[in-house]
Structures are given as structure tokens and as C-alpha cells.
Write a protein that holds these residues in place. Structure first.
Motif, PDB file in Angstrom:
ATOM      1  N   HIS A  63     -21.018 -17.370  53.539  1.00 49.18           N
ATOM      2  CA  HIS A  63     -19.773 -17.873  52.941  1.00 49.18           C
ATOM      3  C   HIS A  63     -19.013 -16.694  52.312  1.00 49.18           C
ATOM      4  O   HIS A  63     -18.963 -16.548  51.083  1.00 49.18           O
ATOM      5  N   PRO A  64     -18.423 -15.836  53.139  1.00 46.44           N
ATOM      6  CA  PRO A  64     -17.738 -14.640  52.621  1.00 46.44           C
ATOM      7  C   PRO A  64     -16.379 -14.965  52.021  1.00 46.44           C
ATOM      8  O   PRO A  64     -15.662 -15.839  52.495  1.00 46.44           O
ATOM      9  N   GLY A  65     -16.030 -14.223  50.961  1.00 48.03           N
ATOM     10  CA  GLY A  65     -14.739 -14.430  50.312  1.00 48.03           C
ATOM     11  C   GLY A  65     -14.118 -13.120  49.900  1.00 48.03           C
ATOM     12  O   GLY A  65     -14.656 -12.039  50.173  1.00 48.03           O
ATOM     13  N   HIS A  66     -13.002 -13.195  49.240  1.00 47.92           N
ATOM     14  CA  HIS A  66     -12.366 -12.009  48.678  1.00 47.92           C
ATOM     15  C   HIS A  66     -13.271 -11.395  47.604  1.00 47.92           C
ATOM     16  O   HIS A  66     -14.037 -12.119  46.942  1.00 47.92           O
ATOM     17  N   PRO A  67     -13.163 -10.075  47.374  1.00 47.05           N
ATOM     18  CA  PRO A  67     -13.905  -9.448  46.279  1.00 47.05           C
ATOM     19  C   PRO A  67     -13.242  -9.816  44.946  1.00 47.05           C
ATOM     20  O   PRO A  67     -12.467  -9.050  44.384  1.00 47.05           O
ATOM     21  N   ASP A  68     -13.567 -11.000  44.440  1.00 55.13           N
ATOM     22  CA  ASP A  68     -12.814 -11.566  43.319  1.00 55.13           C
ATOM     23  C   ASP A  68     -13.709 -12.459  42.470  1.00 55.13           C
ATOM     24  O   ASP A  68     -13.532 -13.674  42.416  1.00 55.13           O
ATOM     25  N   LEU A  69     -14.681 -11.859  41.784  1.00 53.24           N
ATOM     26  CA  LEU A  69     -15.583 -12.640  40.942  1.00 53.24           C
ATOM     27  C   LEU A  69     -14.842 -13.352  39.816  1.00 53.24           C
ATOM     28  O   LEU A  69     -15.127 -14.510  39.502  1.00 53.24           O
ATOM     29  N   GLN A  70     -13.873 -12.667  39.212  1.00 55.15           N
ATOM     30  CA  GLN A  70     -13.158 -13.278  38.086  1.00 55.15           C
ATOM     31  C   GLN A  70     -12.347 -14.498  38.509  1.00 55.15           C
ATOM     32  O   GLN A  70     -12.226 -15.466  37.766  1.00 55.15           O
ATOM     33  N   GLY A  71     -11.793 -14.442  39.691  1.00 61.06           N
ATOM     34  CA  GLY A  71     -10.987 -15.564  40.172  1.00 61.06           C
ATOM     35  C   GLY A  71     -11.746 -16.521  41.057  1.00 61.06           C
ATOM     36  O   GLY A  71     -11.159 -17.432  41.641  1.00 61.06           O
ATOM     37  N   PHE A  72     -13.069 -16.327  41.186  1.00 59.09           N
ATOM     38  CA  PHE A  72     -13.911 -17.171  42.027  1.00 59.09           C
ATOM     39  C   PHE A  72     -13.393 -17.246  43.465  1.00 59.09           C
ATOM     40  O   PHE A  72     -13.581 -18.225  44.167  1.00 59.09           O
ATOM     41  N   GLY A  73     -12.708 -16.190  43.885  1.00 59.10           N
ATOM     42  CA  GLY A  73     -12.240 -16.136  45.260  1.00 59.10           C
ATOM     43  C   GLY A  73     -11.112 -17.083  45.588  1.00 59.10           C
ATOM     44  O   GLY A  73     -10.737 -17.241  46.755  1.00 59.10           O
ATOM     45  N   ARG A  74     -10.541 -17.722  44.559  1.00 54.87           N
ATOM     46  CA  ARG A  74      -9.483 -18.695  44.816  1.00 54.87           C
ATOM     47  C   ARG A  74      -8.087 -18.134  44.592  1.00 54.87           C
ATOM     48  O   ARG A  74      -7.095 -18.832  44.796  1.00 54.87           O
ATOM     49  N   ARG A  75      -7.994 -16.879  44.191  1.00 49.32           N
ATOM     50  CA  ARG A  75      -6.681 -16.256  44.040  1.00 49.32           C
ATOM     51  C   ARG A  75      -6.260 -15.640  45.372  1.00 49.32           C
ATOM     52  O   ARG A  75      -7.052 -14.992  46.047  1.00 49.32           O
ATOM     53  N   THR A  76      -5.007 -15.851  45.728  1.00 43.91           N
ATOM     54  CA  THR A  76      -4.497 -15.293  46.977  1.00 43.91           C
ATOM     55  C   THR A  76      -4.293 -13.787  46.809  1.00 43.91           C
ATOM     56  O   THR A  76      -3.413 -13.354  46.067  1.00 43.91           O
ATOM     57  N   LEU A  77      -5.116 -13.005  47.484  1.00 44.03           N
ATOM     58  CA  LEU A  77      -5.039 -11.552  47.410  1.00 44.03           C
ATOM     59  C   LEU A  77      -4.535 -10.979  48.724  1.00 44.03           C
ATOM     60  O   LEU A  77      -4.900 -11.458  49.800  1.00 44.03           O
TER      61      LEU A  77
END
Length: 257
Positions: A63-77
Motif C-alpha cells: 500500500h504505497p503512498g506519498h512520503p507524508d507521515l504528517q499528512g497520513f498521505g492524504r495531502r495532494t503533493l
């Protein structure tokens, strides 16, 4: 014979921070999408989750996501296709090593959160994720949003593809998910959710939040399990499907027909 896979996003705890009710969710699903450390999860959590899935006979996917622990991967980067490819391949590789160490086959790849939603509408990002899935080896299945660009990307790259629908999320008229910030984003009623999923599997139709019937073909249904109510919904949906003649099987078995 109607059949569908039931999947859920697991292994999303990190260090001493706990997310989800993985042990309860594993009782009702056939496939687990395991976080790989970018949006959530860490090495120890990945190992524990793979071992728990093995014990319960649940298939494992990355289940790969954006490198975004603070945003739980839900921020559009913003990310380039090359970055999306690298992120995805890196995370698949991490989980592959854990699976190999514990004698568990890695079965599929499903992008997380914002990366998933971006790629569903961006052909270059969808293809990057599909290429990483293929290049990782192991004849992995790409799991993506039904009626999205994931299916086209999988066909172009030559990777197995399975489409998914969401039991607890609302749909827009174009088949995309209602944004979490908008009314109608979530389905809370157990009976309604169960009826929607039976109709989806048997008729290939789901009612949008705006009242329109839209055509969807789903090989897998995602059920979130990060709170007690969601776990209850997962159990109810599985029971409702089986009572209505729908067999619950792992993704690869569903694809075989």
C-alpha cells in the motif's frame, strides 16, 4: 456464481502511535493492503501485519503512498511520474522482503490516499504506478479505482488489473469518490452499505451521492477498519454478501473467475 474480494488498509500504526483495529478487520477480509512506511507504518509494524495476515490466511498487498507521515498521505503533493515510479517500487520492495522472510507471497499493489486519487485521473501517474508494479516482479496485481485511468495504464503496461469499489464511501456522478470534506462522502448506515454492495456485485451498479445510477465493475470491495463502527460494518457487509449468494474470495481467485 458471483464472487468478490474484500480488502482493507492495514499496518498503518507507527512507533507507539496506533491506527486502526487490524486484528478485528482481518477476521472479515480476504486481502490486506499493508502500509510501507511512507504515509504510515514502519518496519516492525510491517512485520507484525504480515505475520498476522499469514495466521488468518489473508492475502497481502503493498500500500504505497506519498512520503507524508504528517499528512497520513492524504495531502495532494506534486510529484513527477518518475518520482511516483520510484516511490512505488521502493515501497513494494520493502514489503516484498518482509513477505519473503515470512513465507508469504506478495499478491497486489494498491496506492494510498492522495497518490491513489491523483493517479486515478492522471494517465502519467497511473502508468508510473503500473510500471513499478510490473517491474517489481512476482506477477503482482494492480488494484485501482473502478472506472479510472488505472485500468488503462495496466493494459498499456501489461500488468494484471483488479478494480475496486468502496463500501463506506459516497460516489460522484463521474464514478470518483466524494471528497472527504463534502457531504455524502461517507456511508454510515450498515443496511444501506450492505444493499449497495450486493447490488454492485450482482448488477454492476451503484447509486451516486447525487442520485444517479452509475455502472461499476468491481473485483474487490474496500472496507476501512480504523474505528469500531467500521469493523461492525465490515462484518455486516461480508455477512450480507454471503447471504445473498456472493462468494468472498481473494483477488487472484476472483480474477480467475
Amino acid at each position: 456464481m458471483f464472487a468478490v474480494d474484500l480488502n482493507s488498509d492495514l499496518g498503518e500504526s507507527f512507533g507507539m502511535w496506533k491506527m486502526g483495529m487490524d486484528e478485528d478487520v482481518l477476521k472479515n477480509i480476504t486481502s490486506a493492503n499493508v502500509a510501507c512506511g511512507f504515509h504510515a507504518g514502519d518496519a516492525e509494524v510491517m512485520i507484525r501485519t504480515v505475520k498476522a495476515a499469514k495466521k488468518t490466511g489473508v492475502a497481502v498487498g503493498a500500500h504505497p503512498g506519498h512520503p507524508d507521515l504528517q499528512g497520513f498521505g492524504r495531502r495532494t503533493l506534486a510529484c513527477t511520474p518518475d518520482e511516483a515510479y520510484a516511490y512505488t517500487l521502493y515501497q513494494i520492495g520493502a514489503l516484498q522482503a518482509v513477505c519473503t522472510a515470512h513465507g508469504v507471497p506478495l499478491e497486489h499493489v494498491k496506492a494510498h490516499g492522495a497518490l491513489y486519487n491523483q493517479a486515478a485521473k492522471d494517465p502519467a501517474l497511473a502508468q508510473a504506478i503500473a510500471r513499478a508494479t510490473k517491474d517489481a516482479g512476482g506477477n503482482l496485481i494492480l488494484l485501482g479505482l473502478a472506472n479510472s485511468l488505472f485500468e488503462q495504464a495496466a493494459a498499456e503496461v501489461g500488468v494484471l488489473y483488479a478494480s475496486e469499489a468502496f463500501a463506506d464511501r459516497g460516489y460522484m456522478d463521474d464514478g470518483s469518490l466524494v471528497p472527504r470534506s463534502q457531504p455524502g462522502a461517507f456511508v454510515h448506515d450498515l443496511k444501506e452499505a450492505g444493499k449497495r454492495m450486493v447490488r454492485l456485485v450482482k448488477e454492476g451498479v451503484i447509486r451516486s451521492a447525487e442520485g444517479k445510477d452509475i455502472r461499476l465493475r468491481a473485483h474487490s470491495i474496500c472496507m476501512h477498519g480504523d474505528n469500531p463502527a467500521a469493523v461492525e460494518m465490515a462484518a455486516h457487509i461480508r455477512k450480507t454478501l454471503e447471504e445473498n449468494g456472493v462468494a468472498v474470495k481473494k483477488i487472484r481467485e476472483v480474477l480467475k473467475g
